[in-house]
Design an enzyme around this catalytic site. Structure first.
Site, PDB file in Angstrom:
ATOM      1  N   ASP A  98       0.824  -1.228   0.000  1.00 23.02           N
ATOM      2  CA  ASP A  98       0.000   0.000   0.000  1.00 23.02           C
ATOM      3  C   ASP A  98       0.850   1.267   0.000  1.00 23.02           C
ATOM      4  O   ASP A  98       0.628   2.174  -0.806  1.00 23.02           O
ATOM      5  CB  ASP A  98      -1.063   0.000   1.118  1.00 23.02           C
ATOM      6  CG  ASP A  98      -0.546  -0.118   2.535  1.00 23.02           C
ATOM      7  OD1 ASP A  98       0.678  -0.333   2.721  1.00 23.02           O
ATOM      8  OD2 ASP A  98      -1.366   0.015   3.467  1.00 23.02           O
TER       9      ASP A  98
ATOM     10  N   SER B 194     -13.170   3.486  26.937  1.00 23.00           N
ATOM     11  CA  SER B 194     -13.086   2.212  26.212  1.00 23.00           C
ATOM     12  C   SER B 194     -13.287   1.084  27.210  1.00 23.00           C
ATOM     13  O   SER B 194     -12.656   1.078  28.277  1.00 23.00           O
ATOM     14  CB  SER B 194     -11.706   2.078  25.564  1.00 23.00           C
ATOM     15  OG  SER B 194     -11.456   0.715  25.262  1.00 23.00           O
TER      16      SER B 194
ATOM     17  N   GLY C 254      -3.733  -6.356  18.625  1.00 22.10           N
ATOM     18  CA  GLY C 254      -2.360  -6.848  18.494  1.00 22.10           C
ATOM     19  C   GLY C 254      -2.234  -8.109  17.654  1.00 22.10           C
ATOM     20  O   GLY C 254      -1.184  -8.731  17.603  1.00 22.10           O
TER      21      GLY C 254
ATOM     22  N   GLY D 203      -2.855  -8.215  14.341  1.00 23.24           N
ATOM     23  CA  GLY D 203      -2.688  -7.900  12.923  1.00 23.24           C
ATOM     24  C   GLY D 203      -4.017  -7.840  12.190  1.00 23.24           C
ATOM     25  O   GLY D 203      -4.079  -7.992  10.972  1.00 23.24           O
TER      26      GLY D 203
ATOM     27  N   SER E  50      -6.097  -5.186  12.505  1.00 23.67           N
ATOM     28  CA  SER E  50      -6.453  -3.773  12.397  1.00 23.67           C
ATOM     29  C   SER E  50      -7.510  -3.338  13.395  1.00 23.67           C
ATOM     30  O   SER E  50      -8.459  -2.623  13.045  1.00 23.67           O
ATOM     31  CB  SER E  50      -6.900  -3.431  10.977  1.00 23.67           C
ATOM     32  OG  SER E  50      -5.816  -3.551  10.115  1.00 23.67           O
TER      33      SER E  50
ATOM     34  N   ASP F 170      -5.650  -0.502   5.724  1.00 22.71           N
ATOM     35  CA  ASP F 170      -6.511  -0.961   6.820  1.00 22.71           C
ATOM     36  C   ASP F 170      -7.778  -0.115   6.900  1.00 22.71           C
ATOM     37  O   ASP F 170      -8.890  -0.641   7.031  1.00 22.71           O
ATOM     38  CB  ASP F 170      -5.761  -0.884   8.152  1.00 22.71           C
ATOM     39  CG  ASP F 170      -4.437  -1.623   8.110  1.00 22.71           C
ATOM     40  OD1 ASP F 170      -4.262  -2.486   7.229  1.00 22.71           O
ATOM     41  OD2 ASP F 170      -3.577  -1.331   8.959  1.00 22.71           O
TER      42      ASP F 170
HETATM   43  C1  GLA Z   1      -0.147  -2.774   8.370  1.00 24.95           C
HETATM   44  C2  GLA Z   1      -0.336  -1.360   7.862  1.00 24.95           C
HETATM   45  C3  GLA Z   1      -0.879  -1.346   6.448  1.00 24.95           C
HETATM   46  C4  GLA Z   1      -0.063  -2.233   5.528  1.00 24.95           C
HETATM   47  C5  GLA Z   1       0.163  -3.601   6.179  1.00 24.95           C
HETATM   48  C6  GLA Z   1       1.082  -4.462   5.378  1.00 24.95           C
HETATM   49  O1  GLA Z   1      -1.381  -3.401   8.497  1.00 24.95           O
HETATM   50  O2  GLA Z   1      -1.206  -0.662   8.708  1.00 24.95           O
HETATM   51  O3  GLA Z   1      -0.921  -0.018   5.972  1.00 24.95           O
HETATM   52  O4  GLA Z   1       1.141  -1.623   5.183  1.00 24.95           O
HETATM   53  O5  GLA Z   1       0.676  -3.501   7.483  1.00 24.95           O
HETATM   54  O6  GLA Z   1       0.508  -4.823   4.169  1.00 24.95           O
END
Ligand code: GLA
Length: 388
Positions: free
Chosen positions: A38, A69, A128, A130, A132, A178
């Site tokens: 990206d 939160s 945490g 991955g 998002s 994300d």
């Molecule tokens: C994270 C970042 C994204 C992208 C991914 C790898 O999720 O937030 O912008 O770069 O890593 O693809």
């Protein structure tokens, strides 16, 4: 009202009293393929997942922003006039960073419509891993403020606001994927992102009809993109592009690889090769999906993982084991997903095999004496929306 919304509303009342003006939600994401492309102006193909952050919000008569939160104790408050990106820290940096990013871009009558707001966050996006969870917070809050302040920003603008908050306030030099996935997701569709033109296209996945689905294998090993690894990969890519005389690596194709090999040092070359081949794999995956269906995309996922493991060097022993184990147990394809250095892998599996694959990976992790992974199915879901 469904249970999640009821919880969000009750949590709001417990923190601020009374009822919210509305509820908004935004999902986490899983990237099917196209990693670290990206910020190189390339292609990515994520889905929004069926795990969401909900924000219950109510406008105030004064200039105070208050955020709570359910994952953290305490209420953080700051005046809209005192929002300082360098002073925001911890979990509240995500929602307040979004308010800062919106306020900074607004002028005239839009700025005059911004009042204080009480915001209460609840979420079932694992943090945490991955997936998002931070973009889910940013996008839910951005949508809520956009509505409450009647700003009329479109989803691409909201994605950029979320990214700006992440980059400037949280300090993670991430791209636009994300937030785009969280805002633009559609049920049973992947989102093909062209991160150069910022054009997006939704592509039917056809998973249910083909009897296949996605398993996420959260290795429960930590990852943070405000740490050095992510930024150093980004620098290598920018360095490679500069030395090859292009504005971004997006400009290069697989037939540029011999020239890149001749001009770059070995490590930079491998970083560049990952991006060039990964962009091509995204396009190949989408083409295969369209012509042959989801059963045909597995090999691209497998190759993507090898490229991240060997060329981009962002995998970990736990992610490699999750992928190898899924493949041996009959997954159609598997790869680590997200920024790397920990977090989650994904496996495309036949629905009939899902239990067997999950049990086998858990067994292999136990044998390797790794922390037991958290394995769960995800489906492609609708992006951020107003709920009530
Ligand atoms: C994270 C970042 C994204 C992208 C991914 C790898 O999720 O937030 O912008 O770069 O890593 O693809």
């Amino acid at each position: 009202m469904n249970k999640v919304l009821q919880l969000g509303s009750e949590y709001f009342s417990s923190q601020f009293g009374g009822a919210p003006d509305g509820l908004w939600s935004a999902p986490g994401r899983v990237n099917l393929i196209g990693e670290h492309t990206d910020y190189n102006g390339g292609f990515a193909f994520p889905i929004a997942i069926d795990k969401r952050t909900t924000v219950a919000a109510r406008a105030r008569a004064d200039r105070l922003l208050r955020v709570a939160s359910s994952s953290f104790p305490g209420v953080v408050e700051v005046s809209l006039d005192d929002l300082d990106p360098d002073a925001l820290a911890g979990w509240a940096a995500y929602p307040l960073g979004v308010a800062w990013a919106i306020a900074g871009g607004a002028s005239g009558s839009a700025a005059s419509r911004m009042s204080g707001v009480d915001l209460a966050l609840t979420s079932d996006v694992p943090a945490g891993a991955g997936l998002s969870s931070s973009a889910a917070v940013e996008c839910a809050v951005a949508l809520a403020l956009n509505d409450l302040w009647e700003l009329g920003l479109d989803r691409q603008e909201l994605a950029r606001i979320g990214q700006l908050a992440e980059n400037r306030v949280v300090g993670a030099p991430t791209g636009i994927m994300d937030q785009s996935a969280s805002l633009l997701g559609e049920t049973d569709h992947g989102i093909l992102l062209d991160c150069q033109s910022l054009l997006t296209e939704t592509v039917a996945l056809g998973f249910a009809g083909a009897g296949v689905g996605l398993l996420v294998i959260d290795t429960r090993t930590s990852h943070s993109h405000a740490d050095g690894g992510y930024a150093s990969r980004r620098r290598s890519c920018e360095d490679g592009a500069r030395r090859l005389g292009v504005g971004s690596l997006r400009a290069l194709r697989p037939d540029d690889l011999p020239r890149a090999a001749a001009q770059l040092d070995g490590q930079t070359y491998r970083r560049v090769r990952h991006i060039i081949t990964e962009n091509q794999r995204v396009l190949d995956t989408v083409a295969a999906l369209r012509t042959s269906g989801p059963g045909a995309i597995g090999p691209f996922l497998d190759e993507s993982h090898l490229s991240m493991r060997d060329d981009f060097e962002i995998s970990t022993p736990e992610l490699d084991l999750a992928v190898a184990s899924a493949q041996e147990l009959g997954a159609l394809g598997a790869r680590m997903t997200g920024g790397g250095f920990g977090g989650a892998a994904l496996a495309l599996v036949r629905n009939d095999d899902a239990r067997k694959v999950a049990a086998g990976i858990t067994r292999d992790f136990a044998r390797a004496r790794y922390t037991a992974p958290h394995i769960f199915p995800v489906t492609a879901s609708e992006g951020a929306r107003r709920e009530l």
